[in-house]
Design a protein around this motif. Structure first.
Motif, mmCIF file in Angstrom:
data_model
loop_
_atom_site.group_PDB
_atom_site.id
_atom_site.type_symbol
_atom_site.label_atom_id
_atom_site.label_comp_id
_atom_site.label_asym_id
_atom_site.label_seq_id
_atom_site.Cartn_x
_atom_site.Cartn_y
_atom_site.Cartn_z
ATOM 1 N N LYS A 1 2.070 14.576 -13.391
ATOM 2 C CA LYS A 1 0.929 15.328 -13.903
ATOM 3 C C LYS A 1 1.130 16.826 -13.675
ATOM 4 O O LYS A 1 0.836 17.634 -14.553
ATOM 5 C CB LYS A 1 -0.368 14.876 -13.222
ATOM 6 C CG LYS A 1 -0.893 13.545 -13.718
ATOM 7 C CD LYS A 1 -2.189 13.171 -13.001
ATOM 8 C CE LYS A 1 -2.682 11.804 -13.423
ATOM 9 N NZ LYS A 1 -3.909 11.419 -12.689
ATOM 10 N N GLN B 1 0.828 -1.199 0.000
ATOM 11 C CA GLN B 1 0.000 0.000 0.000
ATOM 12 C C GLN B 1 0.868 1.258 0.000
ATOM 13 O O GLN B 1 0.558 2.223 -0.690
ATOM 14 C CB GLN B 1 -0.948 -0.001 1.217
ATOM 15 C CG GLN B 1 -2.073 -1.012 1.069
ATOM 16 C CD GLN B 1 -2.966 -1.096 2.307
ATOM 17 O OE1 GLN B 1 -2.569 -0.656 3.379
ATOM 18 N NE2 GLN B 1 -4.148 -1.651 2.141
ATOM 19 N N ARG B 2 1.937 1.236 0.796
ATOM 20 C CA ARG B 2 2.838 2.390 0.799
ATOM 21 C C ARG B 2 3.504 2.548 -0.569
ATOM 22 O O ARG B 2 3.688 3.659 -1.058
ATOM 23 C CB ARG B 2 3.890 2.256 1.910
ATOM 24 C CG ARG B 2 3.324 2.480 3.304
ATOM 25 C CD ARG B 2 4.409 2.672 4.349
ATOM 26 N NE ARG B 2 5.418 1.629 4.374
ATOM 27 C CZ ARG B 2 5.321 0.484 5.058
ATOM 28 N NH1 ARG B 2 4.246 0.230 5.775
ATOM 29 N NH2 ARG B 2 6.288 -0.402 5.027
ATOM 30 N N LEU C 1 2.245 1.628 -3.454
ATOM 31 C CA LEU C 1 1.234 2.173 -4.357
ATOM 32 C C LEU C 1 1.045 3.669 -4.113
ATOM 33 O O LEU C 1 0.906 4.446 -5.055
ATOM 34 C CB LEU C 1 -0.095 1.439 -4.173
ATOM 35 C CG LEU C 1 -0.163 0.027 -4.762
ATOM 36 C CD1 LEU C 1 -1.482 -0.649 -4.382
ATOM 37 C CD2 LEU C 1 0.000 0.051 -6.268
ATOM 38 N N ALA C 2 1.033 4.063 -2.834
ATOM 39 C CA ALA C 2 0.878 5.482 -2.513
ATOM 40 C C ALA C 2 2.055 6.289 -3.074
ATOM 41 O O ALA C 2 1.874 7.380 -3.606
ATOM 42 C CB ALA C 2 0.765 5.675 -1.001
ATOM 43 N N LYS C 3 3.261 5.760 -2.953
ATOM 44 C CA LYS C 3 4.449 6.457 -3.455
ATOM 45 C C LYS C 3 4.391 6.558 -4.977
ATOM 46 O O LYS C 3 4.681 7.608 -5.551
ATOM 47 C CB LYS C 3 5.710 5.701 -2.999
ATOM 48 C CG LYS C 3 6.971 6.516 -3.132
ATOM 49 C CD LYS C 3 6.865 7.774 -2.318
ATOM 50 C CE LYS C 3 8.211 8.308 -1.950
ATOM 51 N NZ LYS C 3 8.153 9.611 -1.352
ATOM 52 N N ASP C 4 3.992 5.474 -5.619
ATOM 53 C CA ASP C 4 3.844 5.496 -7.073
ATOM 54 C C ASP C 4 2.785 6.521 -7.477
ATOM 55 O O ASP C 4 2.954 7.256 -8.450
ATOM 56 C CB ASP C 4 3.469 4.109 -7.623
ATOM 57 C CG ASP C 4 4.669 3.183 -7.710
ATOM 58 O OD1 ASP C 4 4.457 1.986 -7.937
ATOM 59 O OD2 ASP C 4 5.810 3.652 -7.564
ATOM 60 N N GLN C 5 1.702 6.603 -6.715
ATOM 61 C CA GLN C 5 0.652 7.585 -6.998
ATOM 62 C C GLN C 5 1.197 9.008 -6.858
ATOM 63 O O GLN C 5 0.883 9.880 -7.656
ATOM 64 C CB GLN C 5 -0.545 7.366 -6.060
ATOM 65 C CG GLN C 5 -1.737 8.239 -6.409
ATOM 66 C CD GLN C 5 -2.296 7.982 -7.792
ATOM 67 O OE1 GLN C 5 -2.279 6.863 -8.272
ATOM 68 N NE2 GLN C 5 -2.769 9.015 -8.464
ATOM 69 N N GLN C 6 2.038 9.215 -5.825
ATOM 70 C CA GLN C 6 2.657 10.534 -5.647
ATOM 71 C C GLN C 6 3.505 10.885 -6.865
ATOM 72 O O GLN C 6 3.471 12.021 -7.353
ATOM 73 C CB GLN C 6 3.546 10.561 -4.400
ATOM 74 C CG GLN C 6 2.808 10.643 -3.099
ATOM 75 C CD GLN C 6 3.782 10.629 -1.913
ATOM 76 O OE1 GLN C 6 4.915 10.160 -2.046
ATOM 77 N NE2 GLN C 6 3.336 11.145 -0.785
ATOM 78 N N VAL D 1 3.158 9.766 -9.885
ATOM 79 C CA VAL D 1 2.243 10.030 -10.998
ATOM 80 C C VAL D 1 1.687 11.451 -10.881
ATOM 81 O O VAL D 1 1.623 12.196 -11.865
ATOM 82 C CB VAL D 1 1.101 8.985 -11.026
ATOM 83 C CG1 VAL D 1 -0.022 9.429 -11.957
ATOM 84 C CG2 VAL D 1 1.636 7.631 -11.454
ATOM 85 N N GLU D 2 1.297 11.864 -9.665
ATOM 86 C CA GLU D 2 0.759 13.207 -9.457
ATOM 87 C C GLU D 2 1.826 14.266 -9.762
ATOM 88 O O GLU D 2 1.518 15.295 -10.372
ATOM 89 C CB GLU D 2 0.242 13.369 -8.018
ATOM 90 C CG GLU D 2 -1.010 12.560 -7.720
ATOM 91 C CD GLU D 2 -2.177 12.902 -8.637
ATOM 92 O OE1 GLU D 2 -2.858 11.970 -9.083
ATOM 93 O OE2 GLU D 2 -2.389 14.086 -8.930
ATOM 94 N N LYS D 3 3.048 14.010 -9.331
ATOM 95 C CA LYS D 3 4.125 14.963 -9.624
ATOM 96 C C LYS D 3 4.350 15.072 -11.130
ATOM 97 O O LYS D 3 4.592 16.161 -11.646
ATOM 98 C CB LYS D 3 5.418 14.558 -8.915
ATOM 99 C CG LYS D 3 5.377 14.851 -7.433
ATOM 100 C CD LYS D 3 6.678 14.501 -6.762
ATOM 101 C CE LYS D 3 6.591 14.787 -5.264
ATOM 102 N NZ LYS D 3 7.836 14.517 -4.583
#
Length: 140
Positions: free
Chosen positions: A29, A15-16, A18-23, A25-27
């Motif tokens: 974007k 989960q962490r 995935l959260a880091k990967d999401q961060q 991705v957001e950066k």
């Protein structure tokens, strides 16, 4: 119970991750949005410069009809002014390109650092799991 703990730790770790990967991705974007904004600014500036050129060309044609002598004098001034504006525009464009390059470099460096940090934490977590497994095996 240890298997459950290990499974929970694996789940938490995933989960962490995935959260880091999401961060990340957001950066990416955000960077892409900034790039779009800079490009739109560039296009707007280009349109303004084209409009200025059209207006100056219209002025030139009106001067030509009015007075040939004045046209020669104005043409020299126009050419110098246009050359200066083109030079200013090219410098501005170069500065914007440099800014984009620097932003990309900073983003890439940050991404590399975060990936290394993540990999180090992952290795440490793996080592902890190995140690816990050894302890568990010894207890058996």
């Amino acid at each position: 119970e240890i298997d459950q703990q290990l499974a929970q730790q694996d789940k938490d770790f995933e989960q962490r991750l995935l959260a880091k990967d999401q961060q990340l991705v957001e950066k990416q974007k955000e960077f892409d949005q900034q790039l779009i904004h800079v490009r739109k600014d560039f296009e707007q500036l280009l349109l303004q410069k084209d409009q200025q050129f059209v207006e100056k060309q219209r002025d030139y044609e009106q001067l030509q009809l009015a007075n040939n002598q004045q046209l020669v004098e104005n043409q020299n001034g126009f050419d110098q002014q246009l050359a200066q504006k083109e030079n200013d525009f090219e410098q501005h464009l170069f500065a914007k390109d440099q800014q984009l390059v620097e932003m990309k470099k900073e983003f890439d460096q940050q991404l590399i650092h975060e990936r290394k940090d993540f990999e180090q934490r992952l290795l440490a977590k793996d080592q902890q799991l190995v140690e816990k497994q050894k302890e568990f095996d010894q207890q058996l």
